[in-house]
Design an enzyme around this catalytic site. Structure first.
Site, short mmCIF file in Angstrom:
data_model
loop_
_atom_site.label_atom_id
_atom_site.label_comp_id
_atom_site.label_asym_id
_atom_site.label_seq_id
_atom_site.Cartn_x
_atom_site.Cartn_y
_atom_site.Cartn_z
N SER A 153 0.92 -1.19 0.10
CA SER A 153 0.14 0.18 -0.20
C SER A 153 0.85 1.19 0.06
O SER A 153 2.15 1.09 0.48
CB SER A 153 -0.77 -0.27 1.38
OG SER A 153 -1.55 1.20 1.48
N TYR A 178 -2.71 -1.58 10.37
CA TYR A 178 -2.58 -1.64 8.91
C TYR A 178 -1.33 -1.29 8.47
O TYR A 178 -0.32 -1.80 7.50
CB TYR A 178 -3.74 -0.98 8.33
CG TYR A 178 -3.92 -1.21 6.51
CD1 TYR A 178 -4.46 -2.17 6.08
CD2 TYR A 178 -3.32 -0.20 5.75
CE1 TYR A 178 -4.74 -2.04 4.68
CE2 TYR A 178 -3.39 -0.18 4.50
CZ TYR A 178 -4.04 -1.28 3.92
OH TYR A 178 -4.21 -1.33 2.47
#
Ligand code: NAD
Length: 258
Positions: free
Chosen positions: A140, A153
């Site tokens: 990401s 995350y």
């Protein structure tokens, strides 16, 4: 001979687009992820018939190492070997660190990071022996930069880059590459949930939440398309990408250029 690709979390979103694109390149596919069984069976049949490849489905929960083992055994049984491994399954939870539920932290670390350790350790030996393999980790933009309220995350995705680099170096002379793709915001179920929550907490419409809050760090001011991520995954599987290894490649509309 056909290549065989295992893509975790490929029943929707980015993983599904990668499965479609790899099937389009003639690879046999192992789909994985959750969802309605009839819908998944339809998807499996459609990808197979659209592209003339074989597609199997595993319902393995990648937070469970024994289920990962079962999925990879099924794939090897069906296709002989795993040539391409895409670690894509992922979940999100948004909360400040003092309010972050420990069980959410554990689940995010297990699915977004530890699962990639368990999948990789099982297939990398065979790839090295055969002298060809591709590991692609869907990280990401949040593997490269931080943001508030996404501690688990962001920690998991930063960790995934570390794992990618280490595997790339261990495999460097063997014909096996390991890379991470770092997407910016893509409008999938994972992000749709964040848009809905933001709209509710900020008292604005979902479109305002998407445009004014979610897309704020993404200079192109639009969502990245799943196909744009999948196209890079396909390139990484090509022989001309053999020298691209250990890289963290953004597809983030300029987010991490800032
Ligand atoms: P998505 O929710 O559409 O897809 C997630 C997939 O993972 C689904 O198939 C789901 O069933 C599967 N999954 C979830 N938990 C699982 C488990 N325990 N075992 C097996 N499968 C499981 O979301 P997405 O946006 O397509 O996310 C795919 C990946 O892309 C994730 O790793 C996510 O972090 C990453 N990513 C997404 C964005 C974005 O903006 N959407 C940005 C950067 C990175």
């Amino acid at each position: 001979m056909r290549r065989n690709a295992v893509i975790t979390g490929s029943t929707s979103g980015i993983g599904l687009a990668i499965a479609e694109a790899m099937a389009g390149e003639g690879m046999n596919i192992t789909l994985n992820g959750f969802g309605d069984r009839d819908n998944i069976e339809q998807l499996r049949g459609r990808i197979a018939s659209d592209h003339g490849v074989q597609v199997i489905y595993s319902a393995a929960d990648v937070s469970k190492p024994d289920q990962i083992k079962g999925m990879l055994s099924e794939s090897e049984h069906a296709f002989g070997q795993v040539d391409v491994l895409v670690n894509n399954a992922g979940i999100q939870h948004v909360a400040s660190i003092e309010e972050f539920p420990p069980e959410k932290w554990d689940a995010i670390l297990a699915i977004n990071l530890t699962a990639a350790f368990h999948t990789t350790r099982q297939v990398i030996g065979g790839m090295k022996q055969r002298g060809w393999g591709r590991m692609i980790n869907i990280a990401s933009a949040h593997a490269l930069v931080g943001s508030p309220n996404k501690s688990a995350y962001i920690a998991a995705k930063h960790g995934l880059i570390g794992l990618t680099r280490t595997v790339a170096l261990e495999a460097a002379t063997s014909g096996v590459t390991a890379n991470a793709i770092c997407p910016g915001y893509v409008r999938t179920a994972l992000v749709e949930q964040q848009i809905q929550e933001l709209a509710k907490t900020e008292g604005i419409t979902e479109e305002e939440a998407a445009r004014d809050i979610v897309l704020e760090p993404q200079p192109i001011r639009r969502f990245v398309e799943t196909e744009e991520v999948a196209a890079l995954a396909v390139f990484l599987c090509s022989d001309t990408a053999a020298a691209v290894t250990g890289a963290a490649l953004p597809v983030d509309g300029g987010w991490t250029a800032q």
